[in-house]
Design a protein around this motif. Structure first.
Motif, mmCIF file in Angstrom:
data_model
loop_
_atom_site.group_PDB
_atom_site.id
_atom_site.type_symbol
_atom_site.label_atom_id
_atom_site.label_comp_id
_atom_site.label_asym_id
_atom_site.label_seq_id
_atom_site.Cartn_x
_atom_site.Cartn_y
_atom_site.Cartn_z
ATOM 1 N N ASP A 133 0.805 -1.219 0.000
ATOM 2 C CA ASP A 133 0.000 0.000 0.000
ATOM 3 C C ASP A 133 0.840 1.271 0.000
ATOM 4 O O ASP A 133 0.307 2.357 -0.209
ATOM 5 C CB ASP A 133 -0.935 0.009 1.223
ATOM 6 N N LEU A 134 2.124 1.136 0.269
ATOM 7 C CA LEU A 134 3.009 2.306 0.195
ATOM 8 C C LEU A 134 3.471 2.424 -1.252
ATOM 9 O O LEU A 134 4.164 1.547 -1.771
ATOM 10 C CB LEU A 134 4.202 2.137 1.136
ATOM 11 N N LEU A 135 3.053 3.514 -1.889
ATOM 12 C CA LEU A 135 3.159 3.567 -3.351
ATOM 13 C C LEU A 135 4.595 3.564 -3.853
ATOM 14 O O LEU A 135 4.905 2.929 -4.856
ATOM 15 C CB LEU A 135 2.388 4.778 -3.876
ATOM 16 N N MET A 175 -5.320 0.709 -1.258
ATOM 17 C CA MET A 175 -5.349 2.135 -1.605
ATOM 18 C C MET A 175 -6.276 2.324 -2.804
ATOM 19 O O MET A 175 -6.336 1.476 -3.684
ATOM 20 C CB MET A 175 -3.958 2.653 -1.957
ATOM 21 N N ASN A 234 -6.987 5.841 -4.206
ATOM 22 C CA ASN A 234 -7.003 7.192 -4.770
ATOM 23 C C ASN A 234 -6.356 7.208 -6.154
ATOM 24 O O ASN A 234 -5.834 6.194 -6.637
ATOM 25 C CB ASN A 234 -6.335 8.193 -3.814
ATOM 26 N N VAL A 235 -6.361 8.368 -6.761
ATOM 27 C CA VAL A 235 -5.942 8.483 -8.166
ATOM 28 C C VAL A 235 -4.449 8.176 -8.356
ATOM 29 O O VAL A 235 -4.023 7.758 -9.429
ATOM 30 C CB VAL A 235 -6.323 9.887 -8.702
ATOM 31 N N ASN A 236 -3.665 8.325 -7.279
ATOM 32 C CA ASN A 236 -2.238 8.020 -7.407
ATOM 33 C C ASN A 236 -1.978 6.535 -7.679
ATOM 34 O O ASN A 236 -0.964 6.169 -8.272
ATOM 35 C CB ASN A 236 -1.493 8.441 -6.144
ATOM 36 N N VAL A 249 0.653 4.947 -10.390
ATOM 37 C CA VAL A 249 1.662 3.944 -10.020
ATOM 38 C C VAL A 249 1.468 2.666 -10.841
ATOM 39 O O VAL A 249 2.435 2.077 -11.330
ATOM 40 C CB VAL A 249 1.596 3.646 -8.498
#
Lengths: 108, 141
Positions: free
Chosen positions: A31-33, A50, A52-54, A58
């Motif tokens: 979960d840590l991008l 996760m 969101n848009v990030n 990724v």
């Protein structure tokens, strides 16, 4: 195995499947991008909570074959639009990251 | 490719969620130039990490990507607060990011280490109170 047949085999629900014939060569959980970008391999299935848009950025830059959202998480509207634009395969499941990984380990 | 091509990008520091636009554009451009998927992956991840850093810490900046016959060079330039201790910033897990940034999945202290991991050369020039310039190079094998 392709993303599409993998989803069918272990019961993952396709949220977006623009490129279902893409091959999956392994799995990465995280979960840590930045950690994902540092460790996930091209064509891995990536399991995360996760949404969101990030996540879409990724997934695209790391070139994973699909994103699997665990624990019943779904993409927010911005993220879903971005994923559709970038042709990212997104599968969802109510199962935990661990349970999905176990299922994948049996079929891959 | 006899001559080099440079792409310039302005990185918007105000919107965290739009970070990644420059790296996505770079990815597209490199694909059009016919570079290998692995080279494109390395360049675009290094670039994205740099872009995220500029948004988190520096309020935006500029990126220049130059593609020549033998390599791809990325210059990231910002007028942010600068990096006090570069050695520390290069350690995996060290981060000064806020909880808000962490809740979005960043701030794991892997940005600069990833940039180094995915490039063949990286140099950081930073002056506290003035800004930071980072040069990265990926060799085309």
């Amino acid at each position: 195995m392709t993303v599409k047949s993998l989803a069918e085999k272990i019961g993952l629900k396709p949220l977006l499947l623009p490129d279902g014939d893409r091959e999956v060569n392994g799995v990465y959980c995280g979960d840590l991008l930045s950690w994902v970008m540092g460790r996930a391999q091209c064509d891995n299935a990536w399991i995360t909570i996760m949404s969101n848009v990030n996540v879409v950025a990724v997934a695209s830059l790391s070139d994973v074959s699909c994103v699997i959202l665990a624990e019943g998480v779904s993409l927010d509207a911005d993220a879903e639009k971005a994923a559709a634009d970038k042709q990212i395969n997104v599968l969802v499941s109510d199962k935990s990251t661990y349970e999905i990984a176990v299922d994948l380990g049996k079929v891959l | 490719m006899a001559e080099s091509i440079t792409f310039k990008f302005d990185v918007d520091g105000s919107d965290f969620t739009s970070a990644g636009q420059a790296s996505a554009d770079v990815k597209k451009n490199l694909r059009q130039l016919g570079l290998s998927p692995e080279i494109i992956r390395r360049v675009s991840i290094a670039m994205y990490e740099g872009e995220i850093n500029m948004v988190i810490h520096a309020g935006g900046g500029q990126a220049f990507v130059t593609v020549s016959e033998n390599d791809i060079t990325i210059l990231l330039s910002d007028k942010g607060p600068g990096i006090k201790d570069i050695d520390k910033a290069m350690q995996e897990g060290y981060s000064t990011a806020t909880d808000n940034v962490r809740s979005l999945g960043f701030g794991a202290g892997m940005g600069l280490p990833n940039m180094k991991r995915y490039t063949d050369f990286m140099e950081i020039k930073s002056v506290v109170g003035e800004g930071t310039d980072i040069t990265m190079r990926v060799d085309i094998k």
